[in-house]
Design a protein around this motif. Structure first.
Motif, PDB file in Angstrom:
ATOM      1  N   MET A   1       0.833  -1.180   0.000  1.00  0.00           N
ATOM      2  CA  MET A   1       0.000   0.000   0.000  1.00  0.00           C
ATOM      3  C   MET A   1       0.869   1.230   0.000  1.00  0.00           C
ATOM      4  N   THR A   2       0.282   2.355  -0.263  1.00  0.00           N
ATOM      5  CA  THR A   2       1.008   3.602  -0.212  1.00  0.00           C
ATOM      6  C   THR A   2       1.241   3.999   1.221  1.00  0.00           C
ATOM      7  N   ASP A   3       1.553   5.256   1.455  1.00  0.00           N
ATOM      8  CA  ASP A   3       1.993   5.697   2.754  1.00  0.00           C
ATOM      9  C   ASP A   3       0.862   5.801   3.748  1.00  0.00           C
ATOM     10  N   ILE A   4       0.472   4.712   4.384  1.00  0.00           N
ATOM     11  CA  ILE A   4      -0.665   4.763   5.286  1.00  0.00           C
ATOM     12  C   ILE A   4      -0.318   5.344   6.639  1.00  0.00           C
ATOM     13  N   SER A   5       0.957   5.385   6.994  1.00  0.00           N
ATOM     14  CA  SER A   5       1.299   5.900   8.309  1.00  0.00           C
ATOM     15  C   SER A   5       2.672   6.544   8.308  1.00  0.00           C
ATOM     16  N   ARG A   6       3.008   7.244   7.237  1.00  0.00           N
ATOM     17  CA  ARG A   6       4.325   7.848   7.136  1.00  0.00           C
ATOM     18  C   ARG A   6       4.444   9.039   8.076  1.00  0.00           C
ATOM     19  N   ARG A   7       3.358   9.750   8.310  1.00  0.00           N
ATOM     20  CA  ARG A   7       3.394  10.880   9.212  1.00  0.00           C
ATOM     21  C   ARG A   7       3.379  10.406  10.650  1.00  0.00           C
ATOM     22  N   THR A   8       3.692  11.264  11.592  1.00  0.00           N
ATOM     23  CA  THR A   8       3.844  10.850  12.965  1.00  0.00           C
ATOM     24  C   THR A   8       2.528  10.476  13.614  1.00  0.00           C
ATOM     25  N   GLY A   9       1.399  11.027  13.167  1.00  0.00           N
ATOM     26  CA  GLY A   9       0.113  10.644  13.719  1.00  0.00           C
ATOM     27  C   GLY A   9      -0.391   9.379  13.057  1.00  0.00           C
ATOM     28  N   LEU A  10      -1.098   8.513  13.828  1.00  0.00           N
ATOM     29  CA  LEU A  10      -1.673   7.317  13.239  1.00  0.00           C
ATOM     30  C   LEU A  10      -2.752   7.707  12.251  1.00  0.00           C
ATOM     31  N   THR A  11      -2.808   7.028  11.102  1.00  0.00           N
ATOM     32  CA  THR A  11      -3.772   7.342  10.050  1.00  0.00           C
ATOM     33  C   THR A  11      -4.791   6.229   9.946  1.00  0.00           C
ATOM     34  N   GLY A 204       1.392  19.616   2.379  1.00  0.00           N
ATOM     35  CA  GLY A 204       0.556  18.605   3.003  1.00  0.00           C
ATOM     36  C   GLY A 204       0.686  17.292   2.264  1.00  0.00           C
ATOM     37  N   TYR A 205       1.161  16.272   2.970  1.00  0.00           N
ATOM     38  CA  TYR A 205       1.412  14.980   2.342  1.00  0.00           C
ATOM     39  C   TYR A 205       0.106  14.343   1.884  1.00  0.00           C
ATOM     40  N   SER A 206       0.042  13.956   0.632  1.00  0.00           N
ATOM     41  CA  SER A 206      -1.149  13.319   0.080  1.00  0.00           C
ATOM     42  C   SER A 206      -0.752  12.366  -1.033  1.00  0.00           C
ATOM     43  N   ASN A 207      -1.095  11.092  -0.876  1.00  0.00           N
ATOM     44  CA  ASN A 207      -0.823  10.119  -1.927  1.00  0.00           C
ATOM     45  C   ASN A 207      -1.505  10.480  -3.237  1.00  0.00           C
ATOM     46  N   THR A 208      -2.585  11.257  -3.151  1.00  0.00           N
ATOM     47  CA  THR A 208      -3.320  11.655  -4.343  1.00  0.00           C
ATOM     48  C   THR A 208      -2.429  12.404  -5.335  1.00  0.00           C
ATOM     49  N   ASN A 209      -1.482  13.182  -4.825  1.00  0.00           N
ATOM     50  CA  ASN A 209      -0.582  13.909  -5.716  1.00  0.00           C
ATOM     51  C   ASN A 209       0.125  12.970  -6.690  1.00  0.00           C
ATOM     52  N   GLY A 277      -1.805  -0.193  -4.744  1.00  0.00           N
ATOM     53  CA  GLY A 277      -1.881   1.095  -5.402  1.00  0.00           C
ATOM     54  C   GLY A 277      -1.125   1.129  -6.707  1.00  0.00           C
ATOM     55  N   GLY A 278      -0.619   2.309  -7.059  1.00  0.00           N
ATOM     56  CA  GLY A 278       0.062   2.478  -8.340  1.00  0.00           C
ATOM     57  C   GLY A 278       1.256   3.391  -8.217  1.00  0.00           C
ATOM     58  N   ALA A 279       1.236   4.519  -8.936  1.00  0.00           N
ATOM     59  CA  ALA A 279       2.385   5.423  -8.984  1.00  0.00           C
ATOM     60  C   ALA A 279       2.712   6.035  -7.636  1.00  0.00           C
ATOM     61  N   ASP A 280       1.808   5.951  -6.693  1.00  0.00           N
ATOM     62  CA  ASP A 280       2.048   6.501  -5.359  1.00  0.00           C
ATOM     63  C   ASP A 280       2.696   5.518  -4.412  1.00  0.00           C
ATOM     64  N   GLY A 281       2.702   4.189  -4.735  1.00  0.00           N
ATOM     65  CA  GLY A 281       3.288   3.310  -3.733  1.00  0.00           C
ATOM     66  C   GLY A 281       3.261   1.833  -3.988  1.00  0.00           C
ATOM     67  N   CYS A 282       3.298   1.365  -5.232  1.00  0.00           N
ATOM     68  CA  CYS A 282       3.069  -0.060  -5.478  1.00  0.00           C
ATOM     69  C   CYS A 282       4.312  -0.917  -5.613  1.00  0.00           C
ATOM     70  N   LEU A 283       5.483  -0.353  -5.764  1.00  0.00           N
ATOM     71  CA  LEU A 283       6.654  -1.157  -6.139  1.00  0.00           C
ATOM     72  C   LEU A 283       7.032  -2.185  -5.077  1.00  0.00           C
ATOM     73  N   ILE A 284       7.483  -3.327  -5.550  1.00  0.00           N
ATOM     74  CA  ILE A 284       8.099  -4.364  -4.726  1.00  0.00           C
ATOM     75  C   ILE A 284       9.562  -4.434  -5.119  1.00  0.00           C
TER      76      ILE A 284
END
Length: 402
Positions: A1-11, A204-209, A277-284
């Motif tokens: 998945m993309t960045d579900i908890s990259r920021r310091t607050g739990l998402t 503001g961090y957003s995977n949508t970007n 996801g895709g361009a925001d966070g899919c690579l293995i």
């Protein structure tokens, strides 16, 4: 998945993961035993991450003279014989994918096919035009630097962020259009300055970007985002163990079981499967391949000086990672490093069951990469403890003498 908890607050985020199938990486065959100041720092760091509650951890430091690897913990908590994390294990790199996407976009800029000041509206007419969102006020720079004001598409209610919800959704892919529609369902956080949107400083961090950035790549080239990443980065660098899984929900072997401690849960849930996801966070990838990419990028092998300088043009950020002095550029960030005036560059990423962390010196000479196979979201304290241990490992390894 993309960045579900990259920021310091739990998402409170929706479950989503990645996949593929392949053989054992050749780079897994002969890891170098940690020795010397740098190798010992790597092993200490891996052990420290393991001590925060991660089931297993794998890390590598590499430079022009070779590589050193270290590991701690086990590959499967429930296996009768608890073997170690495999050398060369595959893992989801999560939002580290954003650096690859930004690199492709900047290559299109250096080819004259795209401008950083181009608006989203120019390439995707009408795509961002709902509830006050306006693609005429968002440039390519805004997307890559996270200054667009677009809302996060990962918006699951906290009550649905549970092991049961994960199991229901782990095989359900989402298209970029579906993800964007979620983000546009409410007004933006802000609209970039109308006079000079590319120079907007609000962040503001957003995977949508990066969902939109991937759509832009496809609009400009006429090819799938995955094809451009493969042909421009994966193939030229020989990253034979970096995969773009598409809608598959599997991680290839060798790997380790991925675990997530969901909010208020005292036991981990196996979260190895899922759409990522895709361009925001899919690579293995593997620690070796990802480190190779970082060294090539900062070493100038993928971008010309002008585009690499643009990538390193940053704005200050807060509430993203538990570290001081963080600044975000175009798909990559910087922070101070003791003993080096030029600091280090990094991104990092999280997905259910995987935490990717790394860093690279500004000249690309040395990179350190790590994978933890446990994501702690059970409390703010446990989440921050693991995040800080990973950041500290990167700083200590890059700051150590060889």
């Amino acid at each position: 998945m993309t960045d579900i908890s990259r920021r310091t607050g739990l998402t409170a985020a929706a479950a989503a993961l990645l996949a593929g199938t392949a053989g054992v990486p050749a780079s897994a065959a002969a890891p170098r035993t940690p020795n010397g100041p740098r190798g010992r720092a790597l092993q200490r760091g891996v052990d420290a991450i393991r001590a925060t509650g991660a089931s297993g951890v794998l890390a590598e430091v590499q430079d022009a003279r070779g590589r050193t690897t270290a590991r701690a913990g086990v590959s499967d908590l429930d296996a009768p014989a608890k073997g170690p994390v495999p050398w060369g294990a595959y893992y989801r790199i999560g939002s580290d994918t954003k650096t690859y996407t930004a690199t492709v976009v900047l290559q299109l800029v250096q080819e004259g096919r795209l401008k950083l000041t181009d608006t989203v509206e120019r390439w995707l007419p009408g795509a961002i035009r709902a509830h006050g969102n306006d693609g005429r006020r968002i440039t390519v720079t805004n997307l890559l630097r996270q200054t667009s004001g677009l809302n996060e598409y990962i918006t699951a209610e906290s009550g649905d962020f549970t092991p049961d919800a994960y199991r229901r959704n782990r095989f359900r892919p989402q298209s970029p259009q579906e993800q964007l529609a979620v983000a546009l369902a409410k007004p933006p956080q802000w609209l970039p300055d109308a006079d000079d949107p590319a120079e907007e400083r609000r962040w503001g961090y957003s995977n949508t970007n990066y969902v939109v950035a991937g759509m832009l790549v496809e609009a400009v080239t006429g090819h799938p985002w995955a094809q451009e990443v493969h042909e421009r980065i994966v193939e030229p660098l020989g990253l034979r163990h970096t995969l773009i899984p598409g809608t598959s929900s599997y991680v290839p072997r060798p790997t380790a079981t991925g675990y997530t401690y969901f909010p208020e849960e005292t036991r981990p849930t196996v979260t190895t499967l899922g759409f990522g996801g895709g361009a925001d966070g899919c690579l293995i990838s593997t620690t070796h391949d990802h480190g190779t990419f970082l060294r090539a990028l900062l070493g100038g092998r993928l971008l010309r000086p002008a585009q690499l300088a643009a990538m390193k043009s940053t704005v200050p950020v807060s509430d993203w990672v538990p570290a001081d002095g963080v600044r975000y550029g175009l798909g990559i960030a910087s922070r101070p490093l003791a003993g080096r005036e030029d600091g280090l560059w990094f991104h990092g990423g999280t997905s259910l069951g995987h935490v990717s962390e790394g860093g690279v010196t500004p000249d690309g000479a040395t990179a350190v990469t790590a994978a933890a196979f446990t994501l702690r979201l059970d409390s703010e304290e446990t989440h921050l403890r693991q995040a800080r241990a990973a950041l500290r490992m990167v700083e200590e390894v890059l700051g150590a003498k060889r």
